[in-house]
Scaffold this motif. Sequence first.
Motif, mmCIF file in Angstrom:
data_model
loop_
_atom_site.group_PDB
_atom_site.id
_atom_site.type_symbol
_atom_site.label_atom_id
_atom_site.label_comp_id
_atom_site.label_asym_id
_atom_site.label_seq_id
_atom_site.Cartn_x
_atom_site.Cartn_y
_atom_site.Cartn_z
ATOM 1 N N MET A 294 0.544 -1.148 -0.126
ATOM 2 C CA MET A 294 -0.093 -0.071 -0.108
ATOM 3 C C MET A 294 0.730 1.483 0.168
ATOM 4 O O MET A 294 0.539 2.161 -0.639
ATOM 5 C CB MET A 294 -0.932 -0.006 1.282
ATOM 6 N N LYS A 295 1.862 1.412 0.587
ATOM 7 C CA LYS A 295 2.710 2.465 0.716
ATOM 8 C C LYS A 295 3.254 2.747 -0.705
ATOM 9 O O LYS A 295 3.374 3.979 -1.201
ATOM 10 C CB LYS A 295 4.079 2.353 1.844
ATOM 11 N N LEU A 296 3.713 1.721 -1.257
ATOM 12 C CA LEU A 296 4.106 2.014 -2.643
ATOM 13 C C LEU A 296 3.021 2.522 -3.580
ATOM 14 O O LEU A 296 3.384 3.306 -4.684
ATOM 15 C CB LEU A 296 4.974 0.599 -3.153
ATOM 16 N N ASP A 297 1.901 1.904 -3.442
ATOM 17 C CA ASP A 297 0.767 2.439 -4.257
ATOM 18 C C ASP A 297 0.314 3.619 -3.889
ATOM 19 O O ASP A 297 0.093 4.455 -4.906
ATOM 20 C CB ASP A 297 -0.485 1.435 -3.738
ATOM 21 N N VAL A 298 0.060 4.112 -2.766
ATOM 22 C CA VAL A 298 -0.137 5.778 -2.526
ATOM 23 C C VAL A 298 1.240 6.643 -3.056
ATOM 24 O O VAL A 298 0.681 7.359 -3.663
ATOM 25 C CB VAL A 298 -0.336 5.699 -0.778
ATOM 26 N N LEU B 235 -3.785 3.202 4.456
ATOM 27 C CA LEU B 235 -3.160 4.298 4.587
ATOM 28 C C LEU B 235 -3.620 5.620 4.326
ATOM 29 O O LEU B 235 -4.686 5.613 3.479
ATOM 30 C CB LEU B 235 -1.737 4.119 3.837
ATOM 31 N N GLU B 236 -3.536 6.847 4.788
ATOM 32 C CA GLU B 236 -3.827 7.960 4.319
ATOM 33 C C GLU B 236 -3.553 8.156 2.663
ATOM 34 O O GLU B 236 -2.493 7.760 2.235
ATOM 35 C CB GLU B 236 -3.113 9.125 5.056
ATOM 36 N N LEU B 237 -4.688 8.501 2.073
ATOM 37 C CA LEU B 237 -4.577 8.905 0.849
ATOM 38 C C LEU B 237 -4.783 7.904 -0.208
ATOM 39 O O LEU B 237 -4.698 7.689 -1.360
ATOM 40 C CB LEU B 237 -3.510 9.656 0.138
ATOM 41 N N ALA B 238 -5.048 6.247 0.277
ATOM 42 C CA ALA B 238 -5.017 5.437 -0.361
ATOM 43 C C ALA B 238 -6.303 5.332 -1.002
ATOM 44 O O ALA B 238 -7.323 5.681 -0.525
ATOM 45 C CB ALA B 238 -5.067 4.056 0.515
ATOM 46 N N VAL C 64 -19.201 7.523 -11.053
ATOM 47 C CA VAL C 64 -18.363 6.394 -10.815
ATOM 48 C C VAL C 64 -17.037 6.651 -11.738
ATOM 49 O O VAL C 64 -17.031 7.324 -12.511
ATOM 50 C CB VAL C 64 -19.009 5.254 -11.812
ATOM 51 N N GLY C 65 -15.852 6.388 -10.887
ATOM 52 C CA GLY C 65 -14.636 6.659 -11.575
ATOM 53 C C GLY C 65 -13.581 5.354 -11.075
ATOM 54 O O GLY C 65 -13.873 4.263 -10.814
ATOM 55 N N HIS C 66 -12.354 5.937 -11.159
ATOM 56 C CA HIS C 66 -11.317 5.160 -11.044
ATOM 57 C C HIS C 66 -10.383 5.905 -9.836
ATOM 58 O O HIS C 66 -10.691 6.817 -9.643
ATOM 59 C CB HIS C 66 -10.408 4.826 -12.319
ATOM 60 N N ASP C 67 -9.491 5.018 -9.400
ATOM 61 C CA ASP C 67 -8.430 5.557 -8.505
ATOM 62 C C ASP C 67 -7.810 7.008 -9.107
ATOM 63 O O ASP C 67 -7.520 7.940 -8.269
ATOM 64 C CB ASP C 67 -7.449 4.710 -7.836
#
Length: 153
Positions: free
Chosen positions: A10-14, A75-78, A52-55
């Motif tokens: 998750m950290k890397l994704d954010v 996580l924050e902003l995930a 409806v949308g995406h990240d």
Amino acid sequence: NRTQLYSKWMKLDVLYNRINHGGLPLSTRNGPVIWDILRQLGEGTPGTRVVVGHDTNVDAVGALLGLSWTCGPFLELAVPPMAGLLFESGSGRVSIRAVCATFEGEGSGRVVFGNVTRLGRDLLQDPVPLRELQADVHGKLNLSCSAPALVLV
């Protein structure tokens, strides 16, 4: 291991999403989405509208409005799958909450609400004036070249 997908990465994704989705040049491409949301909030028409949308869309809306959020175990902003932002209006003010669902465990699939802040202000406890959001977004967009957003009702 599927259960580690978000806990481990998750950290890397954010970070990736903040770099690739969160900057103003990319966020302004989603300007029609947030502008249409703000326009509809100002109409005062009863009912519910779902956009409806995406990240990438959620990240862009967050960047344009200067939002931060937390929701559930993330996580924050995930912006995991099935996550979004819930806008509610009343008396010319807008409250915003994060919405998400966990994937595993006893509570999987249940809706979880999280906090959204803007400039350190909790937008559920202290809703922001709609005009303030509109003025902020208007200053970041070239509305003369924006197409209307696709909104599902």
